[in-house]
Design an enzyme around this catalytic site. Structure first.
Site, PDB file in Angstrom:
ATOM      1  CE1 TYR A  92      -5.798  -1.964  -2.906  1.00 16.06           C
ATOM      2  CE2 TYR A  92      -7.997  -2.566  -1.986  1.00 16.06           C
ATOM      3  CZ  TYR A  92      -7.021  -1.500  -2.309  1.00 16.06           C
ATOM      4  OH  TYR A  92      -7.004  -0.359  -2.156  1.00 16.06           O
ATOM      5  CG  ASN A 113       0.782   5.807  -6.821  1.00 16.74           C
ATOM      6  OD1 ASN A 113       1.780   6.461  -7.471  1.00 16.74           O
ATOM      7  ND2 ASN A 113      -0.767   5.829  -7.536  1.00 16.74           N
ATOM      8  CB  CYS A 121      -3.191   3.662  -6.089  1.00 14.70           C
ATOM      9  SG  CYS A 121      -3.141   5.372  -5.646  1.00 14.70           S
ATOM     10  CG  HIS A 122      -8.427   6.504  -8.172  1.00 18.22           C
ATOM     11  ND1 HIS A 122      -7.176   7.439  -8.826  1.00 18.22           N
ATOM     12  CD2 HIS A 122      -9.325   6.449  -8.996  1.00 18.22           C
ATOM     13  CE1 HIS A 122      -7.485   7.461 -10.078  1.00 18.22           C
ATOM     14  NE2 HIS A 122      -8.711   7.279 -10.616  1.00 18.22           N
ATOM     15  CD  GLU A 152     -10.692   7.688 -13.019  1.00 20.06           C
ATOM     16  OE1 GLU A 152     -11.022   6.137 -12.666  1.00 20.06           O
ATOM     17  OE2 GLU A 152      -9.768   7.993 -13.024  1.00 20.06           O
TER      18      GLU A 152
END
Length: 156
Positions: A92, A113, A121-122, A152
């Site tokens: 952040y 979001n 946003c994750h 991911e």
């Protein structure tokens, strides 16, 4: 709960989708086991194909017409989120520095979001841990964030 145009099964939960015409405007994480739509239309089938490609390959870029609704600041944060590569989360604070704002403001925009996964946003975490997700600091939302980040990071 909004009236969803479609509910799709996902590996870690169900997803509620809202469209305006053919444009995706909202994608919500729903509890696992929420029944999927039984009669998908063309736009739902396209969304499902795109998400299936992402579930198979986390580097896949989902290509759908979408229109998130938010404030000018939120839209600016969401645009920046789309530039974060899969498997390479940022913090952040780092994103806030890039945007010339505060980390808490970035966190609030991430939590608001309307198109998670498409606007990833994750991929934004706290400097010392996972951080929040969907305005939550524990429970099912963080389980979803953890699943997405792990997905991911998997080797090809």
């Amino acid at each position: 709960m909004p009236a969803y145009d479609a509910i799709l099964a996902a590996p870690m939960c169900s997803l509620g989708a809202c469209f305006t015409g053919d444009t995706l405007t909202r994608l919500d994480f729903l509890p696992a086991g929420t029944p999927a739509s039984t009669r998908p239309d063309g736009r739902t089938r396209r969304l499902k194909r795109e998400l299936d490609a992402y579930w198979h390959d986390p580097a896949y870029t989902i290509d759908l017409p979408c229109a998130p609704s938010g404030t000018p600041f939120q839209l600016r944060v969401w645009h920046a989120l789309r530039n974060i590569p899969p498997g390479q989360p940022t913090t952040y604070g780092a994103l806030a520095k890039q945007l010339g704002t505060a980390a808490r403001a970035v966190g609030q925009a991430c939590g608001s979001n309307p198109l998670p996964i498409l606007i990833p946003c994750h991929r934004v975490v706290a400097a010392n841990g996972l951080g929040g997700f969907m305005h939550a600091s524990n429970g099912a939302p963080l389980d979803v964030k953890t699943w997405l980040l792990t997905h991911e990071r998997r080797p090809d």
